[in-house]
Write a protein that holds these residues in place. Structure first.
Motif, PDB file in Angstrom:
ATOM      1  N   SER A  63      43.627  45.579  47.346  1.00 14.39           N
ATOM      2  CA  SER A  63      42.314  45.869  47.916  1.00 14.39           C
ATOM      3  C   SER A  63      42.324  45.522  49.402  1.00 14.39           C
ATOM      4  O   SER A  63      42.516  44.368  49.792  1.00 14.39           O
ATOM      5  N   GLN A 116      38.754  37.419  53.410  1.00 13.72           N
ATOM      6  CA  GLN A 116      39.062  37.045  52.040  1.00 13.72           C
ATOM      7  C   GLN A 116      38.331  35.769  51.677  1.00 13.72           C
ATOM      8  O   GLN A 116      38.358  34.784  52.413  1.00 13.72           O
ATOM      9  N   SER A 117      37.677  35.826  50.532  1.00  8.21           N
ATOM     10  CA  SER A 117      36.969  34.637  50.070  1.00  8.21           C
ATOM     11  C   SER A 117      37.870  33.854  49.142  1.00  8.21           C
ATOM     12  O   SER A 117      38.854  34.359  48.625  1.00  8.21           O
ATOM     13  N   SER A 124      36.979  32.446  43.054  1.00 10.93           N
ATOM     14  CA  SER A 124      35.793  31.924  42.370  1.00 10.93           C
ATOM     15  C   SER A 124      35.839  32.312  40.899  1.00 10.93           C
ATOM     16  O   SER A 124      36.338  33.378  40.535  1.00 10.93           O
ATOM     17  N   HIS A 184      33.385  33.151  39.041  1.00 16.18           N
ATOM     18  CA  HIS A 184      32.524  34.304  38.773  1.00 16.18           C
ATOM     19  C   HIS A 184      33.281  35.613  38.992  1.00 16.18           C
ATOM     20  O   HIS A 184      33.222  36.528  38.162  1.00 16.18           O
ATOM     21  N   GLU A 185      34.003  35.723  40.100  1.00 17.14           N
ATOM     22  CA  GLU A 185      34.764  36.941  40.378  1.00 17.14           C
ATOM     23  C   GLU A 185      35.878  37.154  39.355  1.00 17.14           C
ATOM     24  O   GLU A 185      36.160  38.275  38.929  1.00 17.14           O
ATOM     25  N   ASP A 227      34.486  38.653  36.233  1.00 18.96           N
ATOM     26  CA  ASP A 227      34.241  40.092  36.396  1.00 18.96           C
ATOM     27  C   ASP A 227      35.534  40.891  36.247  1.00 18.96           C
ATOM     28  O   ASP A 227      35.573  41.953  35.612  1.00 18.96           O
ATOM     29  N   ILE A 228      36.610  40.374  36.834  1.00 16.86           N
ATOM     30  CA  ILE A 228      37.919  41.043  36.720  1.00 16.86           C
ATOM     31  C   ILE A 228      38.357  41.090  35.259  1.00 16.86           C
ATOM     32  O   ILE A 228      38.854  42.117  34.761  1.00 16.86           O
ATOM     33  N   ARG A 249      42.309  43.063  43.251  1.00 20.27           N
ATOM     34  CA  ARG A 249      41.603  42.090  44.085  1.00 20.27           C
ATOM     35  C   ARG A 249      42.593  41.104  44.705  1.00 20.27           C
ATOM     36  O   ARG A 249      43.529  40.648  44.056  1.00 20.27           O
ATOM     37  N   PHE A 283      43.182  37.466  46.785  1.00 26.57           N
ATOM     38  CA  PHE A 283      42.628  36.150  47.097  1.00 26.57           C
ATOM     39  C   PHE A 283      43.648  35.361  47.899  1.00 26.57           C
ATOM     40  O   PHE A 283      44.845  35.659  47.879  1.00 26.57           O
TER      41      PHE A 283
END
Length: 777
Positions: A43, A49-50, A53, A55-56, A59-60, A136, A138
């Motif tokens: 991506s 870049q965060s 987390s 939460h992410e 979702d993945i 994604r 990271f």
């Protein structure tokens, strides 16, 4: 940064430079220029870049679960479609619908030029494609709090990248990029320095501030005779990437590194700003290049052509020729006989014979495998032969031109057995090549530490951290090294197997399914012969016997009767056809002095009723639907012994069928004491009791003609004799056990079949009807 087309990018090149670039693209040494986001699955839409987390990551994981469900559904549909073949019959389609195959899928399969097999292939291809969305990215540092969610996502099969893409920010996604396949520039004479030195400056001139991705470093090392896990791998990798950087960006190539590669040194030239990177490629572009290894990974495939295991990958041939030429010839010889004639796990000879394969067919398959053919081709029509597939396996040869897996599935092999056999056949060739590489000094399975060492040695020449491609089991080794070296990784998650309770339940369910399938196969011949509506709905419902998705056809030579009548002055002939046990299976309706249209409608109506009966529709359903319908002709009925009036032709026909086959006396108009031929049964004077038509008699007597009862002039003796012999404990083989008749008529049925009762000399028993009477009366 504005995206440019190929023509715009090459506009600054001279005609000679354009030709060199076009030739490299045509030879698939280099991908066409395109936005970087189309070349790599990472991506790149956001340069920032965060941190990782939970939460992410959840979702993945959710998106991956949806994809897994989609894949499972596609593979299940493909398997059901493959069983239909390329040209299914209507009853095959009906059976598939009943088994749960969606109507829309069947319609699409019929539209497809290759039929259901074509749709099945599309579904399998789609299921094999990677996740369509970008992977994604990271940072490589993961907080302790996020580590459980990170590990859970990898265990669910998610792919996650850990690297630093900030040097490309803020326009990473829109940068123009190309991918260079480095092994294409290794020849039997060594590294093609001239080809690289000519092509790479052209790429830099065209891309400007774009990105050139290098891939296939592991295959290039093997082609040069360097062991990926050896001590020379890091220095050779460093020299190779330094050579590419010097030619692309105009930097110098030290003589020490040039000597290692057996090329000439290079002084610094005009500096270029094109970025050099080693990133994962989209699978489609990796396949387009014919990559034998990706990015800086070790070699992932040792074969050049999947259909021919004896065709070695180019890097393997070059590496063996460089390092151990004698092993190359020995390997090719061993591959030709690698499959041998050993038993194939999951497809041993006894299982093949149980499913219709004879010794000759098994021999042909084994010879084909020993000659190097993969399992899929060894079980095709070109090896087995059309005659064998059609006559012995009762399959359509055209459906199995190259698809041996579908043929094995069609004859009853489980998908797991086929995959096990295919893996075993492939492993035989793999064992031979692994032994040859090991003998030549190559390490067949380098570790992640070898990848990390190579990545660390080349990272200083790249504008981005080199990105490894590793599995989730190697995550800890990478995270430990990432803090010491400037490297990244695409971690490919591997879905965990089912838990023990789920595995046990699935195993139990599979065993039950296999047992049910075997029971169904054992009963199949009997069901094919006897599955049709019963003759008497009061005894047994027809639906218990009939499979509504399979048609049971009548025997070629069949029983039945013809009833001639007139309804309202219109002559009607009703013809019936019966199954072996006397159940109604077809009707024909002939009329005279009617128009062609009316006669044709009645004929086709009779055909529709007949097909319904053969597919298991109970006769009483038709009777309830059509009796007492009103239309002309109607009125008095002549020629029928039980029906005198009818409200329509259909009313008359189905009342007649109900009386004759279903014993529906409520639909008759004349008393029960009248037989089919109009003669009395003798019920009122006590001389004759009605006898139900037995299954034995139904084989030779029309059930409809006799109206379900044994006619007066027929006596079944063998059954009575066998019953008496069974009671007396005697055999049935000779005439010695037949009773001696006394020559007097039976008072009940009038037959001269009376014999003395051994227990009482004053009593006699009738061998025909079983009635008892006193002698001398």
């Amino acid at each position: 940064m504005t995206l440019h087309s190929y023509d715009q990018l090459t506009k600054s090149l001279s005609p000679d430079e354009q030709k060199i670039l076009a030739d490299a693209i045509d030879l698939r040494h280099l991908t066409p220029p395109m936005p970087l986001m189309r070349l790599t699955p990472l991506s790149l839409a956001d340069g920032s870049q965060s941190a990782v987390s939970s939460h992410e990551l959840q979702d993945i994981q959710r998106l991956q679960a949806n994809r897994d469900i989609e894949i499972a559904g596609q593979l299940s549909l493909a398997e059901m479609l493959e069983r239909l073949g390329s040209a299914p019959r209507n009853d095959d389609l009906a059976e598939a619908l009943a088994a749960g195959l969606p109507e829309a899928i069947i319609e699409e399969a019929l539209r497809h030029p290759d039929g259901p097999s074509g749709i099945a292939e599309q579904l399998r291809t789609s299921a094999g494609e990677p996740i369509s969305g970008p992977i994604r990215v990271f940072p490589a540092n993961i907080d302790t709090d996020a580590r459980p969610a990170f590990d859970a996502a990898l265990s669910a099969g998610c792919n996650i990248a850990l690297t630093d893409l900030s040097p490309l920010a803020p326009d990473a996604a829109s940068r123009s990029a190309m991918a260079l396949y480095l092994p294409a520039f290794v020849t039997p004479d060594g590294l093609d320095e001239e080809g690289l030195g000519e092509l790479l400056p052209i790429c830099a001139k065209m891309l400007g501030e774009g990105v050139l991705m290098v891939t296939g470093l592991g295959a290039a090392l093997m082609a040069l005779g360097v062991d990926y896990a050896g001590e020379d791998a890091a220095p050779f990798g460093d020299a190779l990437i330094h050579l590419v950087k010097a030619a692309l960006r105009g930097t110098a190539l030290p003589s020490a590194k040039a000597k290692l590669l057996s090329v000439s040194g290079q002084k610094a030239g005009t500096k270029q700003s094109t970025a050099l990177a080693i990133l994962p490629l989209q699978p489609a572009w990796s396949a387009w290049l014919g990559a034998e290894s990706e990015s800086l990974q070790p070699v992932t495939t040792y074969f050049g052509d999947e259909a021919d295991p004896t065709d070695l990958a180019n890097c393997v041939r070059l590496g063996l020729a460089c390092r151990a030429p004698d092993q190359l010839g020995l390997l090719v010889s061993n591959l030709s006989g690698a499959s041998g004639a050993d038993p194939i796990p999951g497809l041993d000879e006894s299982k093949l014979k149980d499913r219709g394969f004879n010794s000759d067919a098994i021999g042909r398959v084994m010879r084909a495998i020993s000659e190097g053919l993969p399992l899929n081709a060894a079980f095709s029509r070109w090896v087995l032969g059309d005659d064998f597939i059609q006559n012995e396996l009762d399959l359509n040869p055209e459906n199995y031109d190259t698809d041996g897996r579908a043929l094995l599935s069609a004859v009853g092999f489980a998908k797991r057995d086929i995959q096990e056999a295919e893996n075993a056949v492939d492993a035989r060739a793999g064992t031979a090549i692994t032994a040859a590489l090991d003998a030549a000094g190559f390490t067949p399975a380098p570790s992640v530490d070898n990848q990390i060492s190579l990545a660390a040695s080349i990272s200083k020449h790249l504008n981005l951290p080199p990105v490894l491609s590793i599995s989730n089991t190697e995550t800890d080794a990478f995270l430990a090294a990432a803090t010491d070296h400037k490297i990244g990784a695409l971690i490919r998650g591997q879905r965990d197997g089912p838990s023990d309770p789920i595995a046990e339940r699935m195993q139990h369910a599979l065993e039950l399914a296999r047992a049910m399938s075997e029971d169904a196969n054992d009963l199949a011949p009997q069901q094919t012969e006897h599955t049709h509506p019963t003759s008497n709905p009061y005894v047994e419902d027809a639906a218990q016997h009939a499979d509504p998705t399979r048609r049971t056809r009548l025997p070629d030579r069949r029983k039945g009767y013809i009833q001639k009548s007139t309804v309202g002055g219109h002559k009607v002939y009703l013809h019936t056809g019966e199954f072996d046990d006397g159940a109604l299976g077809e009707i024909f309706i002939d009329m005279h002095k009617e128009g062609a249209a009316f006669r044709s409608l009645m004929n086709n109506f009779a055909i529709a009723i007949s097909i319904g009966l053969q597919y298991g529709v109970p006769l009483d359903e038709f009777v309830d639907a059509f009796v007492f319908t009103r239309f002309e002709p109607a009125g008095d009925v002549t020629g029928n012994d039980r029906i005198t009036k009818a409200t329509s032709i259909l009313d008359y026909i189905f009342r007649e069928l109900a009386v004759s086959y279903l014993d529906r006396t409520d639909l008759a108009e004349i008393a029960d004491n009248v037989t089919h031929d109009g003669l009395g049964r003798g019920l009122e004077d006590g001389t004759r009791e009605p006898v139900e038509l037995t299954a034995e008699a139904a084989k030779v007597i029309s059930r409809g003609f006799s109206r379900g009862q044994l006619p007066d002039n027929i006596v079944i003796l063998d059954k009575k004799r066998s019953e008496k012999a069974e009671l007396d404990g005697e055999s049935e083989d000779g005439t010695e056990n037949s009773p001696e008749y006394i020559g007097e008529p039976c008072a009940a049925c009038g037959s001269f079949t009376l014999y003395k009762d051994e227990e009482s000399d004053a009593q006699a028993i009738c061998d025909a009807c079983g009635a008892e009477s006193s002698l001398g009366q």
